[in-house]
Write a protein that holds these residues in place. Structure first.
Motif, PDB file in Angstrom:
ATOM      1  N   LYS A   1      24.107  97.659 -36.296  1.00  0.00           N
ATOM      2  CA  LYS A   1      24.026  98.921 -36.518  1.00  0.00           C
ATOM      3  C   LYS A   1      24.270  99.284 -38.023  1.00  0.00           C
ATOM      4  N   HIS A   2      25.243  98.464 -38.795  1.00  0.00           N
ATOM      5  CA  HIS A   2      25.551  98.815 -40.040  1.00  0.00           C
ATOM      6  C   HIS A   2      24.667  98.565 -40.895  1.00  0.00           C
ATOM      7  N   TYR A   3      23.349  97.471 -40.617  1.00  0.00           N
ATOM      8  CA  TYR A   3      22.395  97.071 -41.407  1.00  0.00           C
ATOM      9  C   TYR A   3      21.454  98.373 -41.284  1.00  0.00           C
ATOM     10  N   GLN A   4      21.217  98.897 -40.163  1.00  0.00           N
ATOM     11  CA  GLN A   4      20.302  99.911 -39.916  1.00  0.00           C
ATOM     12  C   GLN A   4      20.446 101.249 -40.692  1.00  0.00           C
ATOM     13  N   ASN A  11      24.296  95.959 -51.986  1.00  0.00           N
ATOM     14  CA  ASN A  11      25.393  95.133 -51.568  1.00  0.00           C
ATOM     15  C   ASN A  11      24.912  94.187 -50.708  1.00  0.00           C
ATOM     16  N   ASP A  12      23.829  94.803 -49.645  1.00  0.00           N
ATOM     17  CA  ASP A  12      23.386  94.193 -48.440  1.00  0.00           C
ATOM     18  C   ASP A  12      21.911  93.557 -48.579  1.00  0.00           C
ATOM     19  N   PHE A  13      21.264  94.534 -49.492  1.00  0.00           N
ATOM     20  CA  PHE A  13      19.658  94.206 -49.645  1.00  0.00           C
ATOM     21  C   PHE A  13      19.266  94.146 -50.952  1.00  0.00           C
ATOM     22  N   GLU A  14      18.573  93.086 -51.229  1.00  0.00           N
ATOM     23  CA  GLU A  14      17.870  93.158 -52.725  1.00  0.00           C
ATOM     24  C   GLU A  14      16.457  93.370 -52.496  1.00  0.00           C
TER      25      GLU A  14
END
Length: 223
Positions: A1-4, A11-14
């Motif tokens: 859920k955090h990544y959705q 910080n999570d996705f490039e």
């Protein structure tokens, strides 16, 4: 859920250059969830082998009939209440700092039974209650034909309420979750054995996966 919820967080996705902004790298973090998971269910596995001569069908090509069932049913899958997010509902005063919420209707006390749910709002995987495979085959010295039936039961999409969550009144939270349809598919294969062509035995096999060309059920998730 955090990544959705944070799919554009650098910080999570490039991501690549605009305008495509294509995803190039994702950084994931594994977090142990608190509490205990308790699940109940049952599995069934059985197989039948039947030489057709045993039922009066004789001849060198009569062969053998095979069938089986491999099934599982999830009765319950209890996870800690702390691992499940409340559902935001209609806010009669959006200018204040309070967001009304309701407890998901599959939660009772300190536990939530998430069997039969898509599990968008917690760490569990999607959990349709019933899954089964049924293979049926016939073979003789040279030929073999097999059909495999696959079934996954319908389940609930806990990211979509009916009516929509912004129409649910916290004082009277009457709602259901949207349904994700069941799926049934068939696979078909045929094989022919050529003795002595390459080594002791060679089998030529062709097959079709999803013979009826069934589309998977549509899953509309909260974005």
């Amino acid at each position: 859920k955090h990544y959705q919820e944070n799919r554009f967080d650098p910080n999570d996705f490039e991501r690549g250059d605009p305008p495509q902004n294509l995803l190039e790298r994702a950084r994931t973090k594994l977090i142990n969830q608190p509490g205990q998971v308790v699940t109940q269910g049952f599995d069934l596995g059985t197989a039948l082998k039947l030489p057709l001569a045993d039922v009066g069908i004789h001849g060198s090509g009569a062969g053998e009939f095979d069938a089986g069932v491999d099934a599982s049913y999830v009765l319950s899958y209890d996870i800690p209440r702390a691992a499940v997010a409340d559902i935001p509902v209609h806010d009669p005063d959006p200018n204040d700092d309070q967001q009304p919420t309701v407890t998901p209707n599959y939660c009772h006390g300190n536990h939530c039974d998430v069997a039969g749910l898509f599990n968008y709002a917690n760490f569990a995987t999607p959990l349709p209650r019933l899954r089964f495979n049924i293979p049926i085959a016939w073979n003789n010295d040279h030929h073999s034909v097999a059909v495999v039936m696959h079934y996954i039961s319908s389940y609930k999409n806990d990211s979509k309420t009916v009516p929509p969550s912004d129409q649910i009144d916290a004082s009277d939270p009457q709602y259901e979750f949207a349904k994700i349809d069941a799926m049934f598919t068939l696979d078909l294969s045929y094989g022919y054995k050529l003795d002595g062509v390459i080594g002791k035995s060679t089998v030529l096999r062709v097959g079709v996966i999803n013979l009826l060309d069934q589309d998977p059920p549509f899953v509309d998730v909260l974005t």
